[in-house]
Write a protein that holds these residues in place. Sequence first.
Motif, PDB file in Angstrom:
ATOM      1  N   ASP A  56       0.844  -1.202   0.000  1.00 12.06           N
ATOM      2  CA  ASP A  56       0.000   0.000   0.000  1.00 12.06           C
ATOM      3  C   ASP A  56       0.876   1.248   0.000  1.00 12.06           C
ATOM      4  O   ASP A  56       0.655   2.185  -0.763  1.00 12.06           O
ATOM      5  N   PHE A  57       1.866   1.237   0.888  1.00  5.33           N
ATOM      6  CA  PHE A  57       2.757   2.390   0.996  1.00  5.33           C
ATOM      7  C   PHE A  57       3.491   2.635  -0.316  1.00  5.33           C
ATOM      8  O   PHE A  57       3.656   3.785  -0.728  1.00  5.33           O
ATOM      9  N   ASP A  58       3.939   1.568  -0.964  1.00  7.12           N
ATOM     10  CA  ASP A  58       4.648   1.724  -2.239  1.00  7.12           C
ATOM     11  C   ASP A  58       3.791   2.463  -3.266  1.00  7.12           C
ATOM     12  O   ASP A  58       4.274   3.356  -3.960  1.00  7.12           O
ATOM     13  N   VAL A  59       2.525   2.083  -3.365  1.00 11.15           N
ATOM     14  CA  VAL A  59       1.630   2.742  -4.321  1.00 11.15           C
ATOM     15  C   VAL A  59       1.432   4.206  -3.945  1.00 11.15           C
ATOM     16  O   VAL A  59       1.599   5.112  -4.777  1.00 11.15           O
ATOM     17  N   LEU A  60       1.096   4.459  -2.685  1.00 14.19           N
ATOM     18  CA  LEU A  60       0.823   5.829  -2.247  1.00 14.19           C
ATOM     19  C   LEU A  60       2.051   6.716  -2.385  1.00 14.19           C
ATOM     20  O   LEU A  60       1.956   7.858  -2.856  1.00 14.19           O
ATOM     21  N   SER A  61       3.208   6.209  -1.995  1.00 13.69           N
ATOM     22  CA  SER A  61       4.414   7.040  -2.063  1.00 13.69           C
ATOM     23  C   SER A  61       4.848   7.277  -3.509  1.00 13.69           C
ATOM     24  O   SER A  61       5.389   8.341  -3.834  1.00 13.69           O
ATOM     25  N   ALA A  90      -5.131  -5.411  -7.664  1.00 17.15           N
ATOM     26  CA  ALA A  90      -5.606  -5.775  -6.329  1.00 17.15           C
ATOM     27  C   ALA A  90      -5.278  -4.688  -5.310  1.00 17.15           C
ATOM     28  O   ALA A  90      -6.113  -4.331  -4.470  1.00 17.15           O
ATOM     29  N   ARG A  91      -4.076  -4.147  -5.386  1.00 17.86           N
ATOM     30  CA  ARG A  91      -3.688  -3.078  -4.459  1.00 17.86           C
ATOM     31  C   ARG A  91      -4.560  -1.846  -4.669  1.00 17.86           C
ATOM     32  O   ARG A  91      -4.998  -1.220  -3.703  1.00 17.86           O
ATOM     33  N   LEU A  92      -4.779  -1.494  -5.930  1.00 16.28           N
ATOM     34  CA  LEU A  92      -5.581  -0.305  -6.213  1.00 16.28           C
ATOM     35  C   LEU A  92      -7.006  -0.469  -5.721  1.00 16.28           C
ATOM     36  O   LEU A  92      -7.590   0.476  -5.168  1.00 16.28           O
ATOM     37  N   ALA A  93      -7.566  -1.651  -5.903  1.00 15.47           N
ATOM     38  CA  ALA A  93      -8.932  -1.886  -5.438  1.00 15.47           C
ATOM     39  C   ALA A  93      -9.012  -1.708  -3.924  1.00 15.47           C
ATOM     40  O   ALA A  93      -9.953  -1.081  -3.409  1.00 15.47           O
ATOM     41  N   ARG A  94      -8.019  -2.227  -3.218  1.00 21.94           N
ATOM     42  CA  ARG A  94      -7.993  -2.120  -1.752  1.00 21.94           C
ATOM     43  C   ARG A  94      -7.844  -0.654  -1.321  1.00 21.94           C
ATOM     44  O   ARG A  94      -8.551  -0.180  -0.429  1.00 21.94           O
ATOM     45  N   LEU A  95      -6.942   0.081  -1.981  1.00 27.66           N
ATOM     46  CA  LEU A  95      -6.713   1.482  -1.624  1.00 27.66           C
ATOM     47  C   LEU A  95      -7.900   2.360  -2.008  1.00 27.66           C
ATOM     48  O   LEU A  95      -8.238   3.310  -1.285  1.00 27.66           O
ATOM     49  N   GLU A  96      -8.547   2.033  -3.121  1.00 26.24           N
ATOM     50  CA  GLU A  96      -9.722   2.791  -3.549  1.00 26.24           C
ATOM     51  C   GLU A  96     -10.877   2.575  -2.562  1.00 26.24           C
ATOM     52  O   GLU A  96     -11.566   3.530  -2.182  1.00 26.24           O
ATOM     53  N   LYS A  97     -11.057   1.354  -2.126  1.00 22.91           N
ATOM     54  CA  LYS A  97     -12.113   1.029  -1.170  1.00 22.91           C
ATOM     55  C   LYS A  97     -11.923   1.808   0.138  1.00 22.91           C
ATOM     56  O   LYS A  97     -12.886   2.192   0.784  1.00 22.91           O
ATOM     57  N   LEU A 100      -8.259   6.112  -0.378  1.00 21.08           N
ATOM     58  CA  LEU A 100      -6.918   6.689  -0.453  1.00 21.08           C
ATOM     59  C   LEU A 100      -6.508   7.022  -1.887  1.00 21.08           C
ATOM     60  O   LEU A 100      -5.638   7.869  -2.096  1.00 21.08           O
ATOM     61  N   VAL A 101      -7.106   6.340  -2.853  1.00 23.58           N
ATOM     62  CA  VAL A 101      -6.887   6.645  -4.271  1.00 23.58           C
ATOM     63  C   VAL A 101      -8.227   6.601  -4.980  1.00 23.58           C
ATOM     64  O   VAL A 101      -9.190   6.008  -4.493  1.00 23.58           O
ATOM     65  N   VAL A 102      -8.265   7.243  -6.139  1.00 21.75           N
ATOM     66  CA  VAL A 102      -9.425   7.149  -7.029  1.00 21.75           C
ATOM     67  C   VAL A 102      -8.903   6.873  -8.428  1.00 21.75           C
ATOM     68  O   VAL A 102      -7.778   7.247  -8.771  1.00 21.75           O
ATOM     69  N   ARG A 103      -9.735   6.195  -9.201  1.00 20.87           N
ATOM     70  CA  ARG A 103      -9.427   5.992 -10.616  1.00 20.87           C
ATOM     71  C   ARG A 103     -10.328   6.924 -11.399  1.00 20.87           C
ATOM     72  O   ARG A 103     -11.547   6.910 -11.213  1.00 20.87           O
ATOM     73  N   ILE A 104      -9.690   7.732 -12.247  1.00 17.98           N
ATOM     74  CA  ILE A 104     -10.436   8.745 -12.995  1.00 17.98           C
ATOM     75  C   ILE A 104     -10.112   8.604 -14.483  1.00 17.98           C
ATOM     76  O   ILE A 104      -9.032   8.130 -14.842  1.00 17.98           O
ATOM     77  N   PRO A 105     -11.046   9.036 -15.347  1.00 16.05           N
ATOM     78  CA  PRO A 105     -10.757   8.991 -16.787  1.00 16.05           C
ATOM     79  C   PRO A 105      -9.574   9.898 -17.123  1.00 16.05           C
ATOM     80  O   PRO A 105      -9.436  10.980 -16.552  1.00 16.05           O
ATOM     81  N   ASP A 106      -8.751   9.453 -18.049  1.00 15.26           N
ATOM     82  CA  ASP A 106      -7.615  10.249 -18.509  1.00 15.26           C
ATOM     83  C   ASP A 106      -8.140  11.272 -19.511  1.00 15.26           C
ATOM     84  O   ASP A 106      -8.647  10.900 -20.568  1.00 15.26           O
ATOM     85  N   PRO A 107      -8.040  12.576 -19.206  1.00 13.71           N
ATOM     86  CA  PRO A 107      -8.577  13.586 -20.129  1.00 13.71           C
ATOM     87  C   PRO A 107      -7.847  13.617 -21.479  1.00 13.71           C
ATOM     88  O   PRO A 107      -8.389  14.088 -22.463  1.00 13.71           O
ATOM     89  N   MET A 108      -6.633  13.078 -21.530  1.00 19.11           N
ATOM     90  CA  MET A 108      -5.849  13.067 -22.767  1.00 19.11           C
ATOM     91  C   MET A 108      -6.130  11.832 -23.618  1.00 19.11           C
ATOM     92  O   MET A 108      -5.781  11.802 -24.789  1.00 19.11           O
ATOM     93  N   ASP A 109      -6.697  10.790 -22.994  1.00 24.15           N
ATOM     94  CA  ASP A 109      -6.952   9.532 -23.701  1.00 24.15           C
ATOM     95  C   ASP A 109      -8.192   8.894 -23.093  1.00 24.15           C
ATOM     96  O   ASP A 109      -8.131   8.307 -22.012  1.00 24.15           O
ATOM     97  N   GLY A 110      -9.304   9.021 -23.757  1.00 28.73           N
ATOM     98  CA  GLY A 110     -10.576   8.523 -23.243  1.00 28.73           C
ATOM     99  C   GLY A 110     -10.611   7.029 -22.997  1.00 28.73           C
ATOM    100  O   GLY A 110     -11.486   6.531 -22.302  1.00 28.73           O
ATOM    101  N   ARG A 111      -9.649   6.285 -23.550  1.00 26.94           N
ATOM    102  CA  ARG A 111      -9.617   4.825 -23.350  1.00 26.94           C
ATOM    103  C   ARG A 111      -8.845   4.438 -22.096  1.00 26.94           C
ATOM    104  O   ARG A 111      -8.824   3.283 -21.704  1.00 26.94           O
ATOM    105  N   SER A 112      -8.218   5.403 -21.482  1.00 26.85           N
ATOM    106  CA  SER A 112      -7.317   5.109 -20.361  1.00 26.85           C
ATOM    107  C   SER A 112      -7.831   5.753 -19.076  1.00 26.85           C
ATOM    108  O   SER A 112      -8.698   6.629 -19.101  1.00 26.85           O
ATOM    109  N   ILE A 113      -7.275   5.287 -17.963  1.00 23.41           N
ATOM    110  CA  ILE A 113      -7.600   5.886 -16.668  1.00 23.41           C
ATOM    111  C   ILE A 113      -6.323   6.372 -16.006  1.00 23.41           C
ATOM    112  O   ILE A 113      -5.212   5.986 -16.378  1.00 23.41           O
ATOM    113  N   LEU A 114      -6.501   7.199 -15.018  1.00 18.10           N
ATOM    114  CA  LEU A 114      -5.416   7.663 -14.159  1.00 18.10           C
ATOM    115  C   LEU A 114      -5.739   7.230 -12.734  1.00 18.10           C
ATOM    116  O   LEU A 114      -6.908   7.155 -12.350  1.00 18.10           O
TER     117      LEU A 114
END
Length: 167
Positions: A56-61, A90-97, A100-114
């Motif tokens: 978790d820390f690795d992702v956040l940092s 799996a890590r992102l799902a746990r952190l999003e729940k 601590l993180v959110v997944r958002i659409p990439d404004p530069m590429d509609g097929r991708s997320i940030l």
Amino acid sequence: MDQLDRVGLRRRQWASERPEMDTTGMAIFGRARVITLGVRTEIEKVFDRFGLDTGDFDVLSTLLRAGPPYQLRPTELFRWLMITSGGLTARLARLEKRGLVVRIPDPMDGRSILVALTSEGQQKASAAIVEDMRIEAELLGGLSAEEKETLAALLRKLALSLEARGL
């Protein structure tokens, strides 16, 4: 004579049993392993105080050190973290729940997320890294400033040579 540590004692035994065998690798990699395993508990206690594990820390940092707006594409994250995309998911799902993180659409590429840190994720990552660095500095207390610089430079040189081999 210098005081022998556990690795030094093992090398002495091997020198007696197999005097022709070069144990320099053990002197370096064996000690690196002993040190890493030895400090792991202290460092993990820091993350635990913040409700995080090492992953978790690795992702956040990683997101935090990316700088504002504290977001990266998942592919950038798993390259930095050197994990599989499945492990990252799996890590992102746990952190999003946990908010601590959110997944958002990439404004530069509609097929991708940030993947972006939330304000709570930023606060938690900032506090955890400060405490982690404090503990790590304390653990290095047996070395002078010059010794720390020398050791860091030698480890960097070794890391670069291993990276050049694809390791």
